[in-house]
Design an enzyme around this catalytic site. Structure first.
Site, mmCIF file in Angstrom:
data_model
loop_
_atom_site.group_PDB
_atom_site.id
_atom_site.type_symbol
_atom_site.label_atom_id
_atom_site.label_comp_id
_atom_site.label_asym_id
_atom_site.label_seq_id
_atom_site.Cartn_x
_atom_site.Cartn_y
_atom_site.Cartn_z
ATOM 1 N N CYS A 1 -2.542 -0.336 7.492
ATOM 2 C CA CYS A 1 -1.716 0.862 7.315
ATOM 3 C C CYS A 1 -1.852 1.808 8.501
ATOM 4 O O CYS A 1 -0.892 2.495 8.868
ATOM 5 C CB CYS A 1 -2.114 1.582 6.028
ATOM 6 N N GLU B 1 -14.700 1.471 -25.622
ATOM 7 C CA GLU B 1 -14.363 1.921 -26.971
ATOM 8 C C GLU B 1 -15.338 1.334 -27.982
ATOM 9 O O GLU B 1 -15.011 1.173 -29.154
ATOM 10 C CB GLU B 1 -12.925 1.547 -27.311
ATOM 11 N N HIS C 1 0.830 -1.196 0.000
ATOM 12 C CA HIS C 1 0.000 0.000 0.000
ATOM 13 C C HIS C 1 0.872 1.257 0.000
ATOM 14 O O HIS C 1 2.041 1.233 0.369
ATOM 15 C CB HIS C 1 -0.911 -0.001 1.222
ATOM 16 N N GLU D 1 0.790 3.996 1.857
ATOM 17 C CA GLU D 1 1.228 4.547 3.132
ATOM 18 C C GLU D 1 2.507 3.866 3.627
ATOM 19 O O GLU D 1 3.443 4.542 4.077
ATOM 20 C CB GLU D 1 0.127 4.402 4.197
ATOM 21 N N ASP E 1 -14.284 -3.551 -37.142
ATOM 22 C CA ASP E 1 -12.932 -2.994 -37.092
ATOM 23 C C ASP E 1 -11.834 -4.023 -36.858
ATOM 24 O O ASP E 1 -10.658 -3.724 -37.078
ATOM 25 C CB ASP E 1 -12.847 -1.935 -35.986
#
Length: 383
Positions: A101, A314, A67, A69, A218
């Site tokens: 944390c 997209e 993490h 922190e 496409d």
């Protein structure tokens, strides 16, 4: 870099607010480096400040750990004792694969924490902040909350609504078309600068989603090709109610190299599913709203269940219209070419969708800029 008066001359309340806002902007900017690679965890940024100088920086690592922190505290070392920690999201307070944390912050001897936002995760949800208060650490919350909320929106929506955040990207000609008529080839609408920006946008999401219409028309690859992001492998998602994706499509033949998921309706062919799975494609089933269309919300919730927090759509105008109409397009990027199509084609957005974008109760225009020869407009959904 911002400077902060020494402890011998404490800043006024207004000066402290300005200092806090400045350092929090830097923490949030740091957090954005991890967008697209930390799911199912949020991408958090943290900085340790002592006597107006940044002495430690941390951002959530790929896969969600370590993490931010603990990384910032490690970077600061012994200098963290008596210092201030700025963090873009409430520090965790539960034991998971790593210790909390919040406990690490207390152990490091941090004197003050400035936190942008409460974490809605029920395992945290105020407990991280309370742990700091109970340890006698001075705590300031809500600094930079709006920007932190936007950066963490995928995490927030997955926790509160079960779905990832969605960025909708559309390219259109100057006269508003996404494609020519059905007999035209694929249009190359935007320029090189915009195309590079889209590649970076792909890298900042952990999934890229299209519909089967776009896949057939496409034959896209949907990979990240931006310099410096070559290691990014966002999940490629095809919404394909009847499993029409060809086995020789580029998405199909590269599925062992790039993770690929096809979401189909419950009535789709089991034989075709086996063919696609033999190529390395994951096929999952989701609810439909009619014989032709998947339920978009349920498809997104399926991605949320898989741990995804940020999806880039997209797909074509059909998916765009449905995302906007059903309050599922959280960010919208419209890239408009300087050149018109000059004839009738497929409209990028229908009239109703454009009206929704102009409704101040639904969307706000967050940014308008020029990218090369193209105009870029980014809209943000009002939460």
């Amino acid at each position: 870099m911002s400077s902060q008066p020494s402890h011998a001359s404490q800043p006024s309340h207004s000066d402290q607010a300005r200092i806090d806002a400045d350092f929090m902007r830097q923490a949030i900017a740091l957090s954005q480096q991890g967008l697209g690679v930390t799911s199912p965890n949020p991408s958090v940024g943290a900085i340790v400040v002592r006597n107006g100088k940044i002495i430690g920086r941390g951002v959530t690592h790929q896969g969600g750990r370590p993490h931010a922190e603990t990384e910032a505290l490690r970077d600061a070392g012994d200098g963290a004792r008596g210092a201030t920690l700025y963090v873009s999201l409430e520090p965790c307070s539960h034991h998971g694969l790593t210790p909390p944390c919040a406990e690490a912050i207390v152990k490091a001897g941090i004197a003050r924490v400035v936190s942008a936002l409460d974490d809605p995760d029920a395992r945290v949800a105020g407990r991280g902040h309370q742990c700091l208060r109970d340890a006698g650490i001075a705590l300031t919350t809500g600094i930079g909350a709006q920007e932190a909320r936007h950066t963490n929106l995928g995490h927030i929506l997955r926790i509160t609504q079960g779905r990832p955040m969605v960025t909708l990207k559309l390219a259109e000609t100057l006269d508003g078309y996404a494609a020519g008529d059905q007999h035209d080839g694929r249009l190359m609408i935007t320029g090189a600068a915009s195309n590079e920006q889209v590649q970076i946008l792909r890298a900042q999401h952990d999934a890229i989603m299209i519909g089967i219409g776009t896949a057939l028309a496409d034959d896209p690859l949907l990979t990240v090709r931006a310099k410096g992001y070559e290691d990014r492998r966002p999940l490629r998602v095809v919404l394909d109610t009847h499993l029409r994706l060809p086995t020789n499509a580029r998405l199909s033949v590269t599925a062992r190299d790039y993770p690929t998921l096809v979401i189909a309706g419950n009535a789709a062919s089991l034989d075709k599913q086996k063919e696609l799975e033999a190529l390395g494609i994951r096929v999952e089933r989701s609810a439909t709203i009619d014989s032709a269309h998947l339920d978009l919300l349920q498809a997104l919730k399926l991605l949320g269940q898989r741990g995804h927090t940020r999806v880039l759509s997209e797909g074509g105008p059909q998916i765009a219209r449905d995302l906007i109409a059903h309050h599922l397009a959280d960010d919208i990027l419209i890239l408009t070419s300087a050149k018109p199509l000059g004839r009738t084609g497929l409209a990028a957005l229908d009239v109703q969708s454009r009206q929704i974008l102009q409704d101040p109760q639904r969307y706000v225009l967050r940014q308008s800029s020029q990218i090369g020869t193209d105009q870029a407009k980014t809209y943000e959904r009002i939460l």
